[in-house]
Design a protein around this motif. Structure first.
Motif, PDB file in Angstrom:
ATOM      1  N   THR A 139      10.903  -6.325   4.729  1.00  0.00           N
ATOM      2  CA  THR A 139      11.877  -5.260   4.484  1.00  0.00           C
ATOM      3  C   THR A 139      11.324  -4.235   3.511  1.00  0.00           C
ATOM      4  OG1 THR A 139      13.755  -6.739   4.902  1.00  0.00           O
ATOM      5  CG2 THR A 139      14.188  -4.765   3.593  1.00  0.00           C
ATOM      6  N   ALA A 140      10.567  -4.693   2.523  1.00  0.00           N
ATOM      7  CA  ALA A 140      10.011  -3.788   1.514  1.00  0.00           C
ATOM      8  C   ALA A 140       9.030  -2.785   2.103  1.00  0.00           C
ATOM      9  CB  ALA A 140       9.330  -4.601   0.410  1.00  0.00           C
ATOM     10  N   ARG A 141       8.538  -3.041   3.313  1.00  0.00           N
ATOM     11  CA  ARG A 141       7.657  -2.063   3.960  1.00  0.00           C
ATOM     12  C   ARG A 141       8.374  -0.740   4.199  1.00  0.00           C
ATOM     13  NH1 ARG A 141       5.868  -2.644   8.859  1.00  0.00           N
ATOM     14  NH2 ARG A 141       7.567  -3.984   9.575  1.00  0.00           N
ATOM     15  N   LEU A 142       9.715  -0.758   4.208  1.00  0.00           N
ATOM     16  CA  LEU A 142      10.499   0.440   4.489  1.00  0.00           C
ATOM     17  C   LEU A 142      10.708   1.313   3.258  1.00  0.00           C
ATOM     18  CD1 LEU A 142      13.273  -1.192   6.706  1.00  0.00           C
ATOM     19  CD2 LEU A 142      11.154  -0.090   7.459  1.00  0.00           C
ATOM     20  N   ALA A 143      10.229   0.876   2.113  1.00  0.00           N
ATOM     21  CA  ALA A 143      10.476   1.611   0.865  1.00  0.00           C
ATOM     22  C   ALA A 143       9.805   2.983   0.898  1.00  0.00           C
ATOM     23  CB  ALA A 143       9.960   0.805  -0.325  1.00  0.00           C
ATOM     24  N   PRO A 177       1.507   2.096  -1.262  1.00  0.00           N
ATOM     25  CA  PRO A 177       0.415   1.517  -2.070  1.00  0.00           C
ATOM     26  C   PRO A 177       0.739   0.131  -2.636  1.00  0.00           C
ATOM     27  CG  PRO A 177       1.669   3.018  -3.420  1.00  0.00           C
ATOM     28  CD  PRO A 177       2.320   3.044  -2.058  1.00  0.00           C
ATOM     29  N   TRP A 178       1.188  -0.779  -1.784  1.00  0.00           N
ATOM     30  CA  TRP A 178       1.568  -2.105  -2.266  1.00  0.00           C
ATOM     31  C   TRP A 178       1.005  -3.194  -1.366  1.00  0.00           C
ATOM     32  CZ3 TRP A 178       5.789   1.435  -1.264  1.00  0.00           C
ATOM     33  CH2 TRP A 178       6.201   1.455   0.084  1.00  0.00           C
ATOM     34  N   ALA A 212       9.578  -0.535  -3.630  1.00  0.00           N
ATOM     35  CA  ALA A 212       9.367  -1.671  -2.730  1.00  0.00           C
ATOM     36  C   ALA A 212       9.923  -2.956  -3.331  1.00  0.00           C
ATOM     37  CB  ALA A 212       7.874  -1.824  -2.433  1.00  0.00           C
ATOM     38  N   LEU A 213       9.749  -3.134  -4.630  1.00  0.00           N
ATOM     39  CA  LEU A 213      10.297  -4.304  -5.313  1.00  0.00           C
ATOM     40  C   LEU A 213      11.815  -4.348  -5.163  1.00  0.00           C
ATOM     41  CD1 LEU A 213      10.069  -6.735  -7.252  1.00  0.00           C
ATOM     42  CD2 LEU A 213      10.053  -5.100  -9.163  1.00  0.00           C
TER      43      LEU A 213
END
Length: 319
Positions: A14-18, A26-27, A63-64
Protein backbone atom coordinates in the motif's frame (compact mmCIF):
# COMPACT_ATOMS: atom_id res chain seq x y z
CA UNK A 1 4.87 -16.70 6.48
CA UNK A 2 3.20 -15.63 9.71
CA UNK A 3 0.04 -13.54 9.69
CA UNK A 4 2.07 -10.55 10.88
CA UNK A 5 4.51 -10.95 7.99
CA UNK A 6 1.67 -11.10 5.49
CA UNK A 7 0.01 -8.01 6.98
CA UNK A 8 3.28 -6.06 6.93
CA UNK A 9 3.96 -7.06 3.32
CA UNK A 10 0.51 -5.81 2.35
CA UNK A 11 1.14 -2.58 4.24
CA UNK A 12 4.39 -2.06 2.35
CA UNK A 13 2.54 -2.70 -0.89
CA UNK A 14 0.00 0.00 0.00
CA UNK A 15 2.87 2.37 0.80
CA UNK A 16 3.90 2.21 -2.87
CA UNK A 17 0.98 4.60 -3.50
CA UNK A 18 2.46 7.37 -1.35
CA UNK A 19 3.28 10.74 -2.93
CA UNK A 20 6.92 11.61 -3.49
CA UNK A 21 8.87 14.47 -5.01
CA UNK A 22 8.72 14.06 -8.83
CA UNK A 23 7.31 10.57 -8.12
CA UNK A 24 10.82 9.31 -7.38
CA UNK A 25 9.53 6.78 -4.80
CA UNK A 26 12.82 6.90 -2.87
CA UNK A 27 12.03 4.12 -0.39
CA UNK A 28 12.69 0.45 0.22
CA UNK A 29 10.94 -1.90 2.64
CA UNK A 30 12.29 -5.02 4.34
CA UNK A 31 9.87 -7.37 6.11
CA UNK A 32 11.49 -9.43 8.88
CA UNK A 33 8.88 -11.48 10.66
CA UNK A 34 6.84 -9.01 12.70
CA UNK A 35 9.10 -6.05 11.72
CA UNK A 36 8.74 -3.76 8.72
CA UNK A 37 11.86 -1.68 8.10
CA UNK A 38 11.90 1.50 6.01
CA UNK A 39 15.06 2.60 4.17
CA UNK A 40 15.78 5.58 1.92
CA UNK A 41 17.04 4.83 -1.58
CA UNK A 42 19.57 7.56 -2.32
CA UNK A 43 19.83 6.37 -5.92
CA UNK A 44 16.42 7.96 -6.48
CA UNK A 45 17.28 11.19 -4.67
CA UNK A 46 17.15 14.47 -6.61
CA UNK A 47 20.78 15.52 -6.24
CA UNK A 48 20.37 19.01 -7.69
CA UNK A 49 16.95 20.00 -6.30
CA UNK A 50 17.30 18.12 -3.03
CA UNK A 51 21.02 17.82 -2.24
CA UNK A 52 20.46 17.44 1.52
CA UNK A 53 17.88 14.69 0.98
CA UNK A 54 15.16 16.53 2.89
CA UNK A 55 12.44 15.96 0.31
CA UNK A 56 13.57 12.35 -0.01
CA UNK A 57 12.98 11.90 3.72
CA UNK A 58 9.64 13.70 3.53
CA UNK A 59 8.61 11.31 0.75
CA UNK A 60 9.62 8.34 2.91
CA UNK A 61 7.55 9.76 5.76
CA UNK A 62 4.48 9.80 3.53
CA UNK A 63 5.13 6.14 2.69
CA UNK A 64 5.48 5.33 6.39
CA UNK A 65 2.10 6.91 7.08
CA UNK A 66 0.50 4.93 4.25
CA UNK A 67 1.83 1.67 5.69
CA UNK A 68 0.43 2.52 9.12
CA UNK A 69 -2.99 3.38 7.71
CA UNK A 70 -3.01 0.02 5.92
CA UNK A 71 -2.20 -1.83 9.15
CA UNK A 72 -4.93 0.06 11.00
CA UNK A 73 -7.41 -0.97 8.30
CA UNK A 74 -6.57 -4.63 8.89
CA UNK A 75 -7.02 -4.26 12.64
CA UNK A 76 -3.34 -4.58 13.54
CA UNK A 77 -2.01 -2.68 16.53
CA UNK A 78 1.55 -1.58 15.98
CA UNK A 79 4.27 0.72 17.25
CA UNK A 80 6.90 2.68 15.36
CA UNK A 81 10.56 2.76 16.32
CA UNK A 82 12.62 5.62 14.90
CA UNK A 83 16.34 4.77 15.08
CA UNK A 84 18.94 7.52 14.95
CA UNK A 85 20.46 5.87 11.86
CA UNK A 86 19.15 3.45 9.26
CA UNK A 87 16.59 2.09 8.99
CA UNK A 88 14.61 5.34 9.04
CA UNK A 89 11.78 3.62 10.88
CA UNK A 90 10.70 0.18 12.02
CA UNK A 91 7.04 -0.78 12.34
CA UNK A 92 6.46 -3.56 14.86
CA UNK A 93 3.21 -5.47 14.33
CA UNK A 94 1.93 -6.40 17.78
CA UNK A 95 -1.54 -7.92 17.64
CA UNK A 96 -4.39 -8.47 15.20
CA UNK A 97 -7.78 -7.19 16.31
CA UNK A 98 -11.18 -6.36 14.90
CA UNK A 99 -11.48 -4.19 11.83
CA UNK A 100 -12.57 -0.60 12.46
CA UNK A 101 -14.85 0.85 9.74
CA UNK A 102 -13.28 4.29 10.24
CA UNK A 103 -9.82 2.84 9.62
CA UNK A 104 -11.12 1.09 6.52
CA UNK A 105 -12.51 4.39 5.25
CA UNK A 106 -9.12 6.08 5.74
CA UNK A 107 -7.52 3.35 3.62
CA UNK A 108 -10.07 3.89 0.86
CA UNK A 109 -9.21 7.59 0.86
CA UNK A 110 -5.53 6.74 0.38
CA UNK A 111 -6.36 4.54 -2.58
CA UNK A 112 -8.06 7.39 -4.45
CA UNK A 113 -5.50 10.07 -3.54
CA UNK A 114 -3.72 11.72 -6.43
CA UNK A 115 -1.79 14.92 -7.15
CA UNK A 116 -3.93 17.30 -9.19
CA UNK A 117 -2.17 20.25 -10.86
CA UNK A 118 -5.29 21.72 -12.47
CA UNK A 119 -6.87 24.95 -11.24
CA UNK A 120 -9.30 24.44 -8.37
CA UNK A 121 -12.96 25.44 -8.37
CA UNK A 122 -14.29 28.90 -7.55
CA UNK A 123 -15.55 27.70 -4.17
CA UNK A 124 -13.12 28.68 -1.38
CA UNK A 125 -12.07 26.20 1.28
CA UNK A 126 -14.52 26.55 4.16
CA UNK A 127 -13.13 27.73 7.54
CA UNK A 128 -14.04 24.45 9.23
CA UNK A 129 -12.16 22.51 6.54
CA UNK A 130 -9.08 24.70 7.02
CA UNK A 131 -9.25 24.05 10.73
CA UNK A 132 -9.53 20.31 10.11
CA UNK A 133 -6.38 20.41 7.98
CA UNK A 134 -4.53 22.33 10.69
CA UNK A 135 -5.61 19.67 13.19
CA UNK A 136 -4.50 16.91 10.80
CA UNK A 137 -1.03 18.44 10.54
CA UNK A 138 -0.75 18.48 14.31
CA UNK A 139 -1.92 14.86 14.49
CA UNK A 140 0.77 13.93 11.96
CA UNK A 141 3.51 15.57 13.99
CA UNK A 142 3.92 18.98 12.33
CA UNK A 143 2.06 22.29 12.02
CA UNK A 144 0.21 24.09 9.25
CA UNK A 145 -0.12 27.86 8.89
CA UNK A 146 -2.65 29.19 6.40
CA UNK A 147 -1.25 32.35 4.85
CA UNK A 148 -2.92 35.75 4.73
CA UNK A 149 -3.52 37.50 1.40
CA UNK A 150 -0.43 39.68 1.85
CA UNK A 151 1.66 36.63 2.71
CA UNK A 152 0.37 34.82 -0.40
CA UNK A 153 1.50 37.72 -2.58
CA UNK A 154 4.90 37.61 -0.88
CA UNK A 155 5.01 33.87 -1.53
CA UNK A 156 4.14 34.45 -5.19
CA UNK A 157 7.13 36.77 -5.62
CA UNK A 158 9.36 34.30 -3.80
CA UNK A 159 8.34 31.39 -6.04
CA UNK A 160 8.82 33.55 -9.12
CA UNK A 161 12.41 34.22 -8.03
CA UNK A 162 12.93 30.52 -7.32
CA UNK A 163 11.56 29.63 -10.74
CA UNK A 164 13.87 32.11 -12.45
CA UNK A 165 16.88 30.67 -10.63
CA UNK A 166 15.98 27.09 -11.47
CA UNK A 167 15.17 27.83 -15.12
CA UNK A 168 18.72 29.11 -15.56
CA UNK A 169 20.37 26.18 -13.77
CA UNK A 170 21.48 23.75 -16.45
CA UNK A 171 21.99 20.88 -14.02
CA UNK A 172 18.52 21.30 -12.49
CA UNK A 173 16.98 21.39 -15.96
CA UNK A 174 18.76 18.17 -16.90
CA UNK A 175 17.73 16.45 -13.68
CA UNK A 176 14.09 17.43 -14.12
CA UNK A 177 14.14 16.13 -17.69
CA UNK A 178 15.14 12.66 -16.48
CA UNK A 179 12.06 12.43 -14.26
CA UNK A 180 9.38 14.26 -16.23
CA UNK A 181 7.49 13.67 -19.47
CA UNK A 182 6.63 10.75 -21.72
CA UNK A 183 4.88 7.56 -20.65
CA UNK A 184 7.31 6.67 -17.81
CA UNK A 185 7.25 2.89 -18.48
CA UNK A 186 9.88 2.26 -15.77
CA UNK A 187 7.30 3.12 -13.11
CA UNK A 188 8.75 6.36 -11.72
CA UNK A 189 8.53 10.03 -12.63
CA UNK A 190 5.73 12.20 -13.95
CA UNK A 191 4.11 11.16 -17.25
CA UNK A 192 2.51 13.57 -19.69
CA UNK A 193 -0.94 12.60 -18.41
CA UNK A 194 -0.44 14.39 -15.07
CA UNK A 195 1.34 17.49 -16.42
CA UNK A 196 -0.80 20.41 -17.61
CA UNK A 197 -0.73 21.13 -21.33
CA UNK A 198 -0.09 24.74 -20.37
CA UNK A 199 0.69 26.37 -17.06
CA UNK A 200 -2.55 27.12 -15.16
CA UNK A 201 -3.44 30.71 -14.32
CA UNK A 202 -2.61 30.86 -10.64
CA UNK A 203 -1.72 33.52 -8.08
CA UNK A 204 1.27 31.46 -7.02
CA UNK A 205 2.99 29.94 -10.03
CA UNK A 206 3.12 26.18 -10.31
CA UNK A 207 6.39 24.50 -11.23
CA UNK A 208 7.33 24.77 -14.88
CA UNK A 209 8.57 21.30 -15.74
CA UNK A 210 9.83 22.45 -19.12
CA UNK A 211 7.48 20.11 -21.02
CA UNK A 212 3.89 20.30 -22.17
CA UNK A 213 1.77 17.45 -20.87
CA UNK A 214 -1.70 16.34 -21.94
CA UNK A 215 -3.67 17.31 -18.82
CA UNK A 216 -6.23 20.06 -19.38
CA UNK A 217 -5.36 22.72 -16.81
CA UNK A 218 -8.94 24.00 -16.51
CA UNK A 219 -10.49 27.35 -17.22
CA UNK A 220 -10.27 30.47 -15.13
CA UNK A 221 -7.92 31.57 -12.40
CA UNK A 222 -7.72 29.88 -9.02
CA UNK A 223 -8.57 33.00 -7.05
CA UNK A 224 -10.36 30.84 -4.50
CA UNK A 225 -7.23 28.82 -3.64
CA UNK A 226 -5.63 29.19 -0.24
CA UNK A 227 -1.97 28.62 0.53
CA UNK A 228 -0.41 27.21 3.66
CA UNK A 229 3.04 26.33 4.97
CA UNK A 230 3.75 22.95 6.51
CA UNK A 231 6.42 23.49 9.15
CA UNK A 232 7.81 22.21 12.43
CA UNK A 233 10.19 22.94 15.28
CA UNK A 234 13.13 20.92 13.96
CA UNK A 235 15.24 20.62 10.82
CA UNK A 236 16.77 17.19 11.43
CA UNK A 237 16.12 14.04 9.36
CA UNK A 238 13.54 12.79 11.88
CA UNK A 239 11.64 16.08 11.51
CA UNK A 240 11.45 15.76 7.75
CA UNK A 241 10.23 12.17 8.10
CA UNK A 242 7.48 13.47 10.41
CA UNK A 243 6.67 16.16 7.87
CA UNK A 244 5.91 13.46 5.31
CA UNK A 245 3.61 11.70 7.77
CA UNK A 246 1.85 15.00 8.43
CA UNK A 247 1.45 15.67 4.70
CA UNK A 248 -0.21 12.29 4.24
CA UNK A 249 -2.52 12.91 7.21
CA UNK A 250 -3.47 16.34 5.82
CA UNK A 251 -4.23 14.81 2.44
CA UNK A 252 -6.53 12.25 4.05
CA UNK A 253 -8.43 14.97 5.89
CA UNK A 254 -8.67 17.01 2.68
CA UNK A 255 -10.06 14.19 0.54
CA UNK A 256 -12.58 13.33 3.23
CA UNK A 257 -13.91 16.91 3.09
CA UNK A 258 -13.82 17.41 -0.67
CA UNK A 259 -10.69 19.58 -0.63
CA UNK A 260 -7.68 19.39 -2.94
CA UNK A 261 -4.03 19.58 -1.90
CA UNK A 262 -1.11 20.41 -4.17
CA UNK A 263 2.37 20.35 -2.58
CA UNK A 264 4.79 23.01 -3.82
CA UNK A 265 8.38 22.15 -2.98
CA UNK A 266 10.29 24.79 -4.98
CA UNK A 267 10.30 27.33 -2.08
CA UNK A 268 12.27 24.91 0.11
CA UNK A 269 14.69 23.73 -2.58
CA UNK A 270 16.78 26.91 -2.60
CA UNK A 271 18.37 28.34 0.52
CA UNK A 272 17.40 31.96 -0.12
CA UNK A 273 13.71 31.17 -0.69
CA UNK A 274 13.64 28.78 2.25
CA UNK A 275 14.96 31.51 4.52
CA UNK A 276 12.42 33.95 3.13
CA UNK A 277 9.67 31.43 3.82
CA UNK A 278 10.93 31.05 7.37
CA UNK A 279 10.64 34.81 7.81
CA UNK A 280 7.01 34.59 6.71
CA UNK A 281 6.53 32.15 9.60
CA UNK A 282 8.04 34.70 11.96
CA UNK A 283 11.04 32.37 12.33
CA UNK A 284 9.07 30.22 14.75
CA UNK A 285 9.84 27.03 12.87
CA UNK A 286 11.37 25.40 9.79
CA UNK A 287 9.32 25.20 6.57
CA UNK A 288 8.95 21.82 4.90
CA UNK A 289 6.49 22.48 2.07
CA UNK A 290 4.00 24.98 0.73
CA UNK A 291 0.52 23.56 0.10
CA UNK A 292 -2.09 24.94 -2.26
CA UNK A 293 -5.53 24.24 -0.82
CA UNK A 294 -8.70 24.32 -2.88
CA UNK A 295 -12.13 22.79 -3.32
CA UNK A 296 -12.32 19.87 -5.74
CA UNK A 297 -14.71 20.08 -8.66
CA UNK A 298 -17.15 17.18 -8.11
CA UNK A 299 -18.12 17.16 -11.82
CA UNK A 300 -14.64 16.39 -13.11
CA UNK A 301 -12.53 13.37 -12.28
CA UNK A 302 -8.95 14.01 -11.34
CA UNK A 303 -5.94 13.12 -13.47
CA UNK A 304 -4.62 9.62 -13.81
CA UNK A 305 -2.59 8.11 -11.00
CA UNK A 306 1.14 8.34 -11.52
CA UNK A 307 2.93 5.04 -12.27
CA UNK A 308 4.47 2.95 -9.51
CA UNK A 309 7.47 0.68 -9.23
CA UNK A 310 6.50 -3.00 -8.97
CA UNK A 311 6.43 -4.43 -5.46
CA UNK A 312 9.40 -6.73 -6.03
CA UNK A 313 11.63 -3.68 -6.61
CA UNK A 314 10.78 -1.98 -3.34
CA UNK A 315 9.78 -4.78 -0.95
CA UNK A 316 12.03 -7.53 0.35
CA UNK A 317 10.70 -10.33 2.56
CA UNK A 318 13.37 -11.95 4.71
CA UNK A 319 12.51 -15.35 6.17
Amino acid sequence: MTTATVALARAADTARLAPSVHNTQPWRWVVRGARLELYAVTGRQLREQDPAGRLMLLSCGAALHHARVALDAEGWTHRVERPAAEPLAVIHAEAAGSVDPHAMHRLQLLLIRRTDRRVVSDEPVAPDVREALVDAARLGGARLQVLSRDQVLELAVMIEHAGDAQRHDVRMIAETATWVGGDRPAGTGLPDAVIPAELPLTTVAERDFGVSGTLEAGAGHDNAAAYAVLYGDGDEPADWLRAGEALSEIWLAAIHRGAAVLPLSSPVELDFTRQALRRILGEVGYPYLVLRLGTSDPDHAGPAHTPRLPGEQVIEIVD
